[in-house]
Design a protein around this motif. Structure first.
Motif, mmCIF file in Angstrom:
data_model
loop_
_atom_site.group_PDB
_atom_site.id
_atom_site.type_symbol
_atom_site.label_atom_id
_atom_site.label_comp_id
_atom_site.label_asym_id
_atom_site.label_seq_id
_atom_site.Cartn_x
_atom_site.Cartn_y
_atom_site.Cartn_z
ATOM 1 N N LEU A 138 -2.831 3.297 5.015
ATOM 2 C CA LEU A 138 -3.632 4.466 4.641
ATOM 3 C C LEU A 138 -3.672 5.482 5.785
ATOM 4 O O LEU A 138 -3.521 6.687 5.560
ATOM 5 C CB LEU A 138 -5.048 4.033 4.266
ATOM 6 N N ASP A 139 -3.872 4.988 7.012
ATOM 7 C CA ASP A 139 -3.884 5.889 8.168
ATOM 8 C C ASP A 139 -2.551 6.629 8.298
ATOM 9 O O ASP A 139 -2.523 7.849 8.528
ATOM 10 C CB ASP A 139 -4.171 5.108 9.452
ATOM 11 N N GLN A 140 -1.460 5.887 8.162
ATOM 12 C CA GLN A 140 -0.136 6.493 8.285
ATOM 13 C C GLN A 140 0.133 7.487 7.159
ATOM 14 O O GLN A 140 0.902 8.441 7.331
ATOM 15 C CB GLN A 140 0.939 5.405 8.298
ATOM 16 N N ILE A 200 -4.166 0.027 -17.887
ATOM 17 C CA ILE A 200 -3.295 -0.276 -16.745
ATOM 18 C C ILE A 200 -1.867 0.039 -17.159
ATOM 19 O O ILE A 200 -1.398 -0.447 -18.199
ATOM 20 C CB ILE A 200 -3.406 -1.771 -16.363
ATOM 21 N N PRO A 201 -1.121 0.852 -16.433
ATOM 22 C CA PRO A 201 -1.469 1.509 -15.167
ATOM 23 C C PRO A 201 -1.910 2.964 -15.321
ATOM 24 O O PRO A 201 -2.103 3.642 -14.319
ATOM 25 C CB PRO A 201 -0.140 1.451 -14.421
ATOM 26 N N ASP A 202 -2.067 3.440 -16.553
ATOM 27 C CA ASP A 202 -2.333 4.873 -16.750
ATOM 28 C C ASP A 202 -3.588 5.331 -16.019
ATOM 29 O O ASP A 202 -3.580 6.343 -15.303
ATOM 30 C CB ASP A 202 -2.446 5.180 -18.248
ATOM 31 N N ASP A 203 -4.680 4.571 -16.192
ATOM 32 C CA ASP A 203 -5.923 4.927 -15.500
ATOM 33 C C ASP A 203 -5.987 4.328 -14.104
ATOM 34 O O ASP A 203 -6.348 5.000 -13.137
ATOM 35 C CB ASP A 203 -7.137 4.471 -16.315
ATOM 36 N N VAL A 204 -5.655 3.049 -14.019
ATOM 37 C CA VAL A 204 -5.745 2.328 -12.741
ATOM 38 C C VAL A 204 -4.518 1.426 -12.595
ATOM 39 O O VAL A 204 -4.230 0.599 -13.473
ATOM 40 C CB VAL A 204 -7.026 1.455 -12.666
ATOM 41 N N ALA A 205 -3.816 1.578 -11.495
ATOM 42 C CA ALA A 205 -2.731 0.656 -11.172
ATOM 43 C C ALA A 205 -3.323 -0.595 -10.540
ATOM 44 O O ALA A 205 -4.351 -0.539 -9.858
ATOM 45 C CB ALA A 205 -1.745 1.309 -10.206
ATOM 46 N N VAL A 206 -2.679 -1.731 -10.770
ATOM 47 C CA VAL A 206 -3.131 -2.991 -10.176
ATOM 48 C C VAL A 206 -1.946 -3.645 -9.489
ATOM 49 O O VAL A 206 -0.855 -3.740 -10.056
ATOM 50 C CB VAL A 206 -3.729 -3.945 -11.233
ATOM 51 N N ALA A 207 -2.162 -4.104 -8.260
ATOM 52 C CA ALA A 207 -1.116 -4.797 -7.499
ATOM 53 C C ALA A 207 -1.751 -5.962 -6.760
ATOM 54 O O ALA A 207 -2.976 -6.037 -6.619
ATOM 55 C CB ALA A 207 -0.440 -3.840 -6.529
ATOM 56 N N SER A 208 -0.905 -6.867 -6.268
ATOM 57 C CA SER A 208 -1.450 -8.125 -5.766
ATOM 58 C C SER A 208 -0.509 -8.781 -4.760
ATOM 59 O O SER A 208 0.506 -8.212 -4.355
ATOM 60 C CB SER A 208 -1.691 -9.057 -6.965
ATOM 61 N N THR A 224 0.837 -1.206 0.000
ATOM 62 C CA THR A 224 0.000 0.000 0.000
ATOM 63 C C THR A 224 0.867 1.250 0.000
ATOM 64 O O THR A 224 0.572 2.225 -0.716
ATOM 65 C CB THR A 224 -0.942 -0.005 1.214
ATOM 66 N N ASN A 225 1.939 1.229 0.767
ATOM 67 C CA ASN A 225 2.868 2.361 0.749
ATOM 68 C C ASN A 225 3.500 2.532 -0.633
ATOM 69 O O ASN A 225 3.734 3.659 -1.087
ATOM 70 C CB ASN A 225 3.965 2.166 1.798
ATOM 71 N N TYR A 226 3.764 1.437 -1.291
ATOM 72 C CA TYR A 226 4.332 1.485 -2.641
ATOM 73 C C TYR A 226 3.361 2.187 -3.590
ATOM 74 O O TYR A 226 3.767 3.029 -4.404
ATOM 75 C CB TYR A 226 4.618 0.063 -3.111
ATOM 76 N N LEU A 227 2.073 1.857 -3.468
ATOM 77 C CA LEU A 227 1.057 2.502 -4.307
ATOM 78 C C LEU A 227 0.938 3.989 -3.968
ATOM 79 O O LEU A 227 0.833 4.834 -4.864
ATOM 80 C CB LEU A 227 -0.288 1.799 -4.128
ATOM 81 N N LEU A 228 0.963 4.303 -2.687
ATOM 82 C CA LEU A 228 0.874 5.716 -2.275
ATOM 83 C C LEU A 228 2.076 6.503 -2.773
ATOM 84 O O LEU A 228 1.946 7.634 -3.256
ATOM 85 C CB LEU A 228 0.771 5.812 -0.755
ATOM 86 N N ASN A 229 3.256 5.906 -2.686
ATOM 87 C CA ASN A 229 4.469 6.574 -3.147
ATOM 88 C C ASN A 229 4.475 6.757 -4.665
ATOM 89 O O ASN A 229 5.173 7.632 -5.190
ATOM 90 C CB ASN A 229 5.709 5.800 -2.714
ATOM 91 N N ASP A 269 -7.877 4.925 -8.424
ATOM 92 C CA ASP A 269 -6.719 5.004 -9.306
ATOM 93 C C ASP A 269 -5.766 3.834 -9.062
ATOM 94 O O ASP A 269 -4.699 3.745 -9.668
ATOM 95 C CB ASP A 269 -5.996 6.348 -9.180
ATOM 96 N N ALA A 270 -6.165 2.936 -8.144
ATOM 97 C CA ALA A 270 -5.410 1.707 -7.909
ATOM 98 C C ALA A 270 -6.353 0.669 -7.312
ATOM 99 O O ALA A 270 -7.258 1.000 -6.550
ATOM 100 C CB ALA A 270 -4.238 1.952 -6.969
ATOM 101 N N ILE A 271 -6.125 -0.586 -7.679
ATOM 102 C CA ILE A 271 -6.867 -1.707 -7.090
ATOM 103 C C ILE A 271 -5.852 -2.718 -6.581
ATOM 104 O O ILE A 271 -5.020 -3.218 -7.344
ATOM 105 C CB ILE A 271 -7.825 -2.367 -8.094
ATOM 106 N N LEU A 272 -5.915 -2.983 -5.284
ATOM 107 C CA LEU A 272 -5.080 -4.006 -4.663
ATOM 108 C C LEU A 272 -5.895 -5.294 -4.628
ATOM 109 O O LEU A 272 -7.067 -5.282 -4.242
ATOM 110 C CB LEU A 272 -4.678 -3.575 -3.250
#
Length: 334
Positions: free
Chosen positions: A202-204, A270-278, A169-174, A246-249
Motif C-alpha cells: 500500500l505504501d509503495q 463478488i467481484p463487481d462490488d467487492v473483490a476477494v483474495a486469499s 496486494t499489488n495484484y488487487l491494486l493493479n 472494494d476488496a477484502i484480503l
C-alpha cells in the motif's frame, strides 16, 4: 547370477567408487553422461541393490527421516512429503516420517529414527513457526521445512509470507481496487509477516499502509479454526459505512469462504462490488467457491523438493534461511 558393482565398473570402464556414486548417491564426482551410462548398464545387467550390504558398507540406509511436528494433521502434508519424496526418489532414496507430539520429544524421536540408519534427517512443521532445537541436535537435523530454527543453526526453508502479501496486494491494486481491508489470522508468525507485506504494498502504491484496515478473523489471541469467528460481524460493519471496501484480503481460504457468505448477506456481489483474495490455495475450497477464489498457493511441494536437494548434496552448504515464493492462482473473485 548376482551382479556386483565390480561387474558394472568393468563394463563401464570406471572405478567401483564411481559406480557406487552413480547408483547410490555417494561422494564420487562425475558428469551427468557418466552417471546416466552407469545406470543404463546396471539396468541392462539386472543389478539389484543389496540394501543390507550397502548399509553396512556406508553406515546408512537409503532413507530420509522426517520429524513431523504435527505435520500429518495438516491438509498440506502431502505437498511437503510429496515434494521431498519426489526429490529423494530421483536419487533412489525413500522417505519415512515419525510424528513429534504429546510426550514424544525431539530426542526420543531421533533415537527411534536412528535405528533405521537414515542418510539424512529433516524437521517439518504443520505451519510456519520458529522452533528451538536442543543444541545437541542442531547438527543432526539437516534442514527445517516450513519452519525456522530459532537460533539459525540449521538451514531453514520457509514460505515468503511478506513477499506473497506484497504480490497479492499489488495484484488487487493493479486490478483497480483502492480501498482494501485485510481480515488476518491473529497470533501467527505467517500473519505478522503477511501484514508487513500488505502495508508495504500500500505504501509503495501511494496509499497509507499504516492506516489500512486490518481485522482479526477470530476472538482469540492466536488463530484457530475452532475459535469463535468474527468474520461476519467485520464484513457487516465494513459494508455499513460510506467508504466501503472494494476488496477484502483474507488470511486463508476458510476465512474467504466466510467472507463470501457475509458479503452475500449484505447484498454485495463478488467481484463487481467487492473483490476477494486469499492465501493457501486449498483447492477443495478455492476452486468450488462461486466465483472461484483468487489465492496465493503455499510453496509446500517446492520446499519439499528443495529440502531433498539440500539433504542429498555432496557438500553441506553454509546455514541460511531460504524464503520460497508462493504462486499466484488467478481465478474469478478479483
Amino acid at each position: 547370477m548376482t551382479i556386483s558393482l565390480n561387474d558394472i565398473a568393468e563394463r563401464a570402464g570406471v572405478s567401483v567408487k564411481t559406480v557406487s556414486g552413480a547408483l547410490h548417491g555417494g561422494s564420487a564426482r562425475m558428469s551427468d553422461d557418466t552417471r546416466l551410462r552407469i545406470r543404463e548398464i546396471a539396468e541392462e545387467l539386472g543389478y539389484v541393490t543389496n540394501f543390507a550390504a550397502r548399509s553396512m558398507r556406508q553406515g546408512w540406509m537409503p532413507l530420509i527421516g522426517v520429524i513431523a511436528d504435527e505435520l500429518v494433521t495438516s491438509p498440506f502434508a502431502t505437498g511437503i512429503i510429496g515434494g521431498l519424496d519426489s526429490g529423494a526418489r530421483a536419487s533412489d532414496m525413500a522417505v519415512f516420517a515419525m510424528t513429534l507430539s504429546g510426550r514424544r520429544t525431539v530426542a526420543s524421536v531421533l533415537e527411534e529414527m536412528h535405528r533405521f540408519r537414515p542418510r539424512a534427517v529433516a524437521y517439518a512443521a504443520m505451519y510456519h513457526k520458529r522452533v528451538e532445537l536442543p543444541a545437541e541436535f542442531a547438527e543432526t537435523v539437516g534442514v527445517m521445512i516450513n519452519c525456522r530454527e530459532a537460533n539459525d543453526r540449521v538451514t531453514s526453508l520457509v514460505p515468503d509470507e511478506a513477499g506473497a502479501a506484497l504480490e497479492m496486494t499489488n495484484y488487487l491494486l493493479n486490478a483497480g481496487r483502492r480501498n482494501i481491508a485485510y481480515i488476518n489470522l491473529p497470533g501467527l508468525l505467517a500473519s505478522e509477516l503477511r501484514e508487513i507485506g500488505f502495508r508495504q504494498a500500500l505504501d509503495q502504491g501511494g496509499f497509507n499502509g499504516a492506516n489500512a484496515t486490518v481485522l482479526p478473523a477470530v476472538n482469540r489471541a492466536i488463530y484457530s479454526d475452532r475459535a469463535q469467528s468474527l468474520v461476519h460481524s467485520h464484513v457487516q460493519q465494513l459494508m455499513s459505512v460510506p467508504q466501503r471496501p472494494d476488496a477484502i484480503l483474507c488470511g486463508n481460504d476458510r476465512v474467504a469462504m466466510e467472507v463470501y457468505a457475509a458479503l452475500r448477506r449484505c447484498g454485495a456481489t463478488i467481484p463487481d462490488d467487492v473483490a476477494v483474495a486469499s492465501f493457501d490455495n486449498q483447492v477443495e475450497i478455492a476452486s468450488r467457491l462461486d466465483p472461484p477464489l483468487t489465492t496465493m498457493a503455499l510453496p509446500h511441494r517446492a520446499m519439499g523438493r528443495k529440502a531433498a536437494q539440500i539433504l542429498l548434496a555432496e557438500d553441506r552448504a553454509p546455514v541460511e534461511v531460504k524464503k520460497i515464493p508462493f504462486r499466484l492462482v488467478e481465478r474469478l473473485s478479483v
